[in-house]
Scaffold this motif. Structure first.
Motif, short mmCIF file in Angstrom:
data_model
loop_
_atom_site.label_atom_id
_atom_site.label_comp_id
_atom_site.label_asym_id
_atom_site.label_seq_id
_atom_site.Cartn_x
_atom_site.Cartn_y
_atom_site.Cartn_z
N THR A 48 61.22 25.76 67.73
CA THR A 48 60.77 25.39 66.38
C THR A 48 61.80 24.55 65.63
O THR A 48 61.49 23.48 65.08
CB THR A 48 60.45 26.65 65.56
N ASN A 49 63.04 25.01 65.60
CA ASN A 49 64.06 24.33 64.81
C ASN A 49 64.42 22.97 65.40
O ASN A 49 64.73 22.03 64.67
CB ASN A 49 65.31 25.20 64.69
N LEU A 50 64.38 22.86 66.73
CA LEU A 50 64.66 21.57 67.37
C LEU A 50 63.63 20.54 66.93
O LEU A 50 63.97 19.38 66.66
CB LEU A 50 64.64 21.73 68.89
N VAL A 94 64.37 19.44 63.38
CA VAL A 94 65.53 18.54 63.29
C VAL A 94 65.16 17.14 63.75
O VAL A 94 65.54 16.14 63.11
CB VAL A 94 66.71 19.11 64.12
N ILE A 95 64.41 17.03 64.83
CA ILE A 95 64.01 15.70 65.30
C ILE A 95 63.11 15.02 64.27
O ILE A 95 63.26 13.83 63.97
CB ILE A 95 63.31 15.80 66.67
N ALA A 96 62.18 15.78 63.71
CA ALA A 96 61.24 15.19 62.75
C ALA A 96 61.89 14.83 61.43
O ALA A 96 61.63 13.76 60.86
CB ALA A 96 60.08 16.15 62.53
N HIS A 97 62.76 15.73 60.91
CA HIS A 97 63.26 15.57 59.54
C HIS A 97 64.77 15.33 59.46
O HIS A 97 65.30 15.16 58.35
CB HIS A 97 62.91 16.82 58.73
N GLY A 98 65.45 15.34 60.58
CA GLY A 98 66.89 15.15 60.58
C GLY A 98 67.63 16.47 60.48
O GLY A 98 67.06 17.50 60.12
N VAL A 136 69.71 25.15 71.28
CA VAL A 136 68.86 24.35 72.16
C VAL A 136 68.05 25.24 73.09
O VAL A 136 66.89 24.97 73.40
CB VAL A 136 69.72 23.36 72.97
N ASN A 137 68.67 26.32 73.53
CA ASN A 137 68.06 27.15 74.57
C ASN A 137 67.28 28.35 74.06
O ASN A 137 66.80 29.16 74.85
CB ASN A 137 69.16 27.63 75.53
N GLU A 161 57.52 26.77 55.49
CA GLU A 161 58.59 25.82 55.82
C GLU A 161 58.67 25.57 57.32
O GLU A 161 59.15 24.53 57.76
CB GLU A 161 59.95 26.34 55.32
N ASN A 162 58.24 26.55 58.11
CA ASN A 162 58.23 26.43 59.56
C ASN A 162 59.61 26.19 60.17
O ASN A 162 59.77 25.41 61.11
CB ASN A 162 57.25 25.35 60.03
N TRP A 163 60.60 26.85 59.61
CA TRP A 163 61.91 26.99 60.25
C TRP A 163 61.99 28.42 60.78
O TRP A 163 61.48 29.35 60.14
CB TRP A 163 63.04 26.74 59.27
#
Length: 429
Positions: free
Chosen positions: A367-369, A372-376, A361-362, A235-237
């Protein structure tokens, strides 16, 4: 001694060694197992027991893995991708041919506590029995009673698609001998009842370490490292560390805020997205305030494992950021992000999270950022937050260089001072 005799002795020695190893593996895979009753048991599934089981099944998020999208509840068939291949969840409805209709409560207990199916077959730990082994027999019986109350669904279990040798019982037996030991939950006598209840839910039925723990090369959770964070395979989260205040530690949060996060998905200092949003949606929002408070008590008491730099190390060297990348990121942010998150990353109370000073963010891992950008980014719909705001995906409009640039800008603006994101980082997502 002739060559033939030496060969015979070597072969005999290998046979004896193989027999010893096999015996050890069998013994280690049978440890902690009680003999199944010789006669059919009498099981009284009272309405109270069934209701308790329904609640416990929610606490364990059983439907999350045993129900496909649009499928019959608990009928299984959900593909679970692992680094070793695909495992399909099983049918837990009381269908006699395809489900657990022919199982006794002792069979179900053995699966929960020992990771062994009715027919004696070893189960794959995608079913998190390394955590469910801590579940009490009483709670196991309650879950069994609830599952037996469901409408039977004739859904044939699908065969797993695992690569050799991971598709063999022999390989699984070796894994279990190295990585699994059945053991009950043992209360800490030095802690209050609320803390122990929280430990039971977090470490046992809730199986939080399955995501929030690191895994070794064989896919086993590294229990000694605890809830120190881990990448969710395939899943790469990244499930952030629950012991690090710079990631997802809550030691300095008020208990009410921890309860709010687990119950509604939002709290004054954070919100949930990705796989954790599904956990809140399917599981924790339905738990009692007492149980959520117990989980908060336990989570707040986890030891701080954040690395503390030596005092002699001196101040950290300033992070260098490419001026062109920052300018490109600023432009993308102004066009795509500022309307919701604000010109200064301040966000909007109750709607859009602030990006300035945001620990998500920091974090060292972006990875999670990138996800979120790619998939919302979507919060769970809960009774306490029935109409959550969401972030649309930008994977179809931003390329790798754009994603790297805007994240580098966000992680280096408004007081944020985290490492830039490279195009190589985005490819690892």
């Amino acid at each position: 001694m002739s060559l033939l005799r030496r060969t015979v002795w070597v072969v005999l020695a290998l046979i004896v060694l193989l027999a010893l190893v096999s015996g050890v593996l069998v013994a280690m895979n049978l440890r902690g197992e009680d003999a199944l009753p010789a006669q059919a048991e009498s099981f009284n599934a009272t309405p109270q027991l069934v209701e308790r089981g329904r609640y416990l099944a929610l606490a364990g998020n059983c439907a999350g893995c045993h129900t496909t999208r649009g499928g019959r509840p608990y009928a299984g068939g959900l593909p679970i991708e692992t680094p070793f291949g695909t495992i399909y969840s099983s049918n837990l409805t009381p269908d006699a041919q395809t489900g657990i209709g022919g199982w006794s409560s002792a069979h179900f207990w053995r699966a929960m506590h020992n990771g062994r199916s009715k027919d004696g077959r070893l189960l794959y730990p995608a079913f998190p029995y390394p955590n469910f082994t801590k579940v009490t027999r009483e709670d196991s019986d309650a879950i069994y009673a609830y599952l037996r109350s469901l409408a039977p669904a004739s859904e044939q279990n699908r065969e797993h698609r695992l690569r050799f040798p991971y598709d063999t019982q022999a390989a699984l037996a070796v894994w279990r001998a190295l990585s699994f030991k059945p053991e009950p939950f043992v209360a800490n006598a030095g802690k209050p009842a609320e803390w122990n209840r929280g430990a039971y839910l977090v470490d046992g039925l809730g199986h939080c370490i399955a995501c929030h723990g690191s895994r070794n090369s064989l896919g086993a959770t590294e229990a000694k490292r605890g809830l120190s964070g881990g990448l969710i395979a395939v899943e790469n989260w990244y499930a952030p560390s629950l012991t690090d205040p710079h990631e997802a530690g809550v030691a300095d949060w008020p208990s009410a805020d921890v309860v709010a996060l687990l119950k509604t998905g939002v709290a004054p200092r954070g919100s949930v997205m990705g796989p954790m949003a599904d956990v809140v949606f399917r599981s924790t929002q339905y738990l009692s305030d007492a149980d959520l408070g117990a989980m908060a008590s336990y989570l707040k008491d986890l030891p701080d494992t954040a690395a503390t730099p030596a005092a002699s190390a001196g101040p950290r060297a300033p992070i260098r950021r490419d001026a062109g990348t920052m300018a490109r990121g600023a432009k993308i942010y102004d066009q795509r992000c500022a309307y919701c998150h604000g010109d200064q990353g301040q966000g909007a109370m109750g709607a859009y999270p602030p990006l300035a000073g945001n620990r998500a963010v920091n974090m060292a891992r972006p990875t999670n950022l990138m996800q979120v950008i790619a998939h919302g980014g979507f919060l769970p719909t809960t009774a306490g937050n029935p109409r959550p705001y969401g972030m649309p995906p930008f994977g179809q409009t931003l390329d790798a260089a754009d994603v790297a640039a805007v994240l580098t800008y966000i992680r280096g603006s408004w007081g944020n001072d985290s490492a830039p994101v490279t195009q190589l980082d985005t490819m690892r997502r």
